[in-house]
Design an enzyme around this catalytic site. Structure first.
Site, PDB file in Angstrom:
ATOM      1  N   SER A 214      34.397 -10.190  25.997  1.00 36.74           N
ATOM      2  CA  SER A 214      34.032 -10.077  24.594  1.00 36.74           C
ATOM      3  C   SER A 214      33.742  -8.611  24.239  1.00 36.74           C
ATOM      4  O   SER A 214      34.516  -7.732  24.570  1.00 36.74           O
ATOM      5  CB  SER A 214      32.830 -10.989  24.309  1.00 36.74           C
ATOM      6  OG  SER A 214      32.554 -11.063  22.939  1.00 36.74           O
ATOM      7  N   ASP A 277      41.605 -17.841  20.588  1.00 37.91           N
ATOM      8  CA  ASP A 277      40.488 -16.884  20.585  1.00 37.91           C
ATOM      9  C   ASP A 277      40.705 -15.878  19.456  1.00 37.91           C
ATOM     10  O   ASP A 277      41.690 -15.121  19.470  1.00 37.91           O
ATOM     11  CB  ASP A 277      40.416 -16.168  21.936  1.00 37.91           C
ATOM     12  CG  ASP A 277      39.201 -15.248  22.042  1.00 37.91           C
ATOM     13  OD1 ASP A 277      38.463 -15.099  21.053  1.00 37.91           O
ATOM     14  OD2 ASP A 277      39.003 -14.683  23.147  1.00 37.91           O
ATOM     15  N   HIS A 371      36.906 -18.548  22.683  1.00 36.35           N
ATOM     16  CA  HIS A 371      36.489 -17.209  23.089  1.00 36.35           C
ATOM     17  C   HIS A 371      35.690 -17.219  24.391  1.00 36.35           C
ATOM     18  O   HIS A 371      35.617 -16.206  25.081  1.00 36.35           O
ATOM     19  CB  HIS A 371      35.674 -16.553  21.972  1.00 36.35           C
ATOM     20  CG  HIS A 371      35.257 -15.146  22.283  1.00 36.35           C
ATOM     21  ND1 HIS A 371      36.147 -14.167  22.673  1.00 36.35           N
ATOM     22  CD2 HIS A 371      34.032 -14.554  22.291  1.00 36.35           C
ATOM     23  CE1 HIS A 371      35.496 -13.032  22.881  1.00 36.35           C
ATOM     24  NE2 HIS A 371      34.221 -13.250  22.663  1.00 36.35           N
TER      25      HIS A 371
END
Length: 391
Positions: A214, A277, A371
């Site tokens: 991330s 994502d 994600h």
């Protein structure tokens, strides 16, 4: 129904969305056959799966985590790595430019590595705010010899260390970088740089290995350029990395880490993405941001993926990978999320959206699902990982 449509349109418009209806030892890079669209090797698949667990451990660091203790103990997956030795953890604070992670040594019989793991953010609100930050000029380290200051001017940071690379070849002309990501790296750098210098003296044959998930992937990207300029030849793997800068900066990354020959590509940077994502497609291209290679695309919605689900992508914008995941048969970019990918929360969001069809990069609720799903469900420092994985 009209009120619901207006409501969801207003929410997404706040995000800038327009909805359409319808000196070191030589680097040991990965050699990928020169055929885009192929599946990864067994060796690479296993390496990526292991690195996903290594970066997941970083979520034990910080205010929401339970911590990591020496020699290498935590409430999550530390028990999987008996030969690891914790060197230090860091946490720069809860602000938007925060950064958390750890440095560890991977001793034989594991692959000898100096691992730097960068954690993502726990705050969905901070994630959305961070991804809307405007870019600033990117100046490669070490820059000038004067002291640098934090963005708020509150304190000075140490002088950068001397660059080993040729300064002329290290220029990044017309490069722009996400201001928030750069601030995170500038706050992180003094936390780890001296420690890494010392480790490289003690363990000169260990591979410097960066891994991030991330927003941690974005910080890892900027750290990798710094380490590359110092001659440390890092191996980099990120999961769900957002766009960190403009086209010029992406070409600068490509030049540093990707080398082509007639028969194969030598890759020292693996950027792993997952269908659905939204983060790797943010910040928006409309704001000047672009992606870089080398993308490895997980095409399976649900956990766990198989080797046949991980695809080698070509270039920075392969339409057979995440960049083309929104394209429907008529060429539009407005297909719906597959129903198998949706929990009750996601279904509720689409029900409120009415007949609006939301491109994947605007499906912000997937911060909770796609994600986080990289080989495992990442982001929870609890025994055994996510309860979804328990048998």
């Amino acid at each position: 129904m009209l009120v619901r449509k207006i409501g969801i349109a207003w929410f997404l418009s706040r995000l800038g969305v327009t909805i359409a209806v319808a000196g070191r030892p030589p680097q040991v890079p990965l050699s990928i056959p020169d055929n885009a669209g192929s599946n990864v090797s067994i060796e690479l698949f296993d390496d990526l799966e292991e690195l996903s667990r290594i970066v997941d451990i970083a979520y034990c660091v910080g205010t929401a985590g339970l911590g990591i203790q020496k020699p290498f103990l935590c409430a999550s997956r530390c028990q999987d790595f008996k030969s690891f030795e914790l060197v230090k953890t860091w946490n720069t604070g809860p602000l938007l430019s925060d950064s958390c992670g750890y440095v560890a040594l991977s001793h034989p019989p594991s692959v000898p590595r100096i691992i730097v793991a960068f954690r993502g953010t726990y705050s969905i609100a901070n994630t959305i705010i961070d991804l809307s930050t405007l870019p600033q000029d990117y100046i490669p380290y070490p820059g000038s010899n004067h002291k640098e200051h934090a963005e708020d001017g509150s304190k000075s940071l140490p002088n950068p260390l001397p660059r080993l690379a040729d300064p002329a070849s290290s220029r990044c002309d017309n490069c722009m970088v996400h201001a928030g990501f750069m601030a995170s790296w500038r706050h992180t750098r003094p936390q780890i740089i001296d420690q890494l210098d010392n480790l490289l003296i003690q363990y000169p044959n260990y591979q410097v290995t960066l891994v991030g998930h991330s927003l941690g992937g974005a910080v890892a990207a900027l750290a990798s350029l710094d380490f590359h300029a110092k001659g440390w030849n890092p191996q980099v793997t990120t999961f769900g990395e957002p766009r960190v800068g403009n086209h010029a900066l992406m070409k600068y990354i490509d030049k540093a880490f990707y080398h082509e020959s007639q028969s194969n590509r030598s890759v020292a940077y693996r950027r792993v993405t997952h269908i659905g994502d939204p983060v790797p497609q943010l910040p928006l291209k409309e704001w000047g941001y672009r992606t870089h290679g080398e993308e490895l695309y997980i095409s399976k919605v649900n956990l766990p993926p198989e080797r046949s689900d991980v695809r080698v992508c070509r270039g920075d914008d392969d339409r057979h990978c995440l960049a083309g995941a929104d394209v429907s048969s008529d060429g539009s970019r407005s297909q719906r999320v597959p129903s198998a990918d949706m929990g009750s929360f996601t279904r509720g969001m689409l029900e409120h959206a009415g007949n609006f069809e939301i491109p994947a990069r605007f499906r912000i609720w997937q911060l909770f699902f796609a994600h986080r799903d990289y080989f495992w469900r990442l982001g929870l420092c609890i025994p055994g990982g996510d309860p979804h994985d328990w048998k």
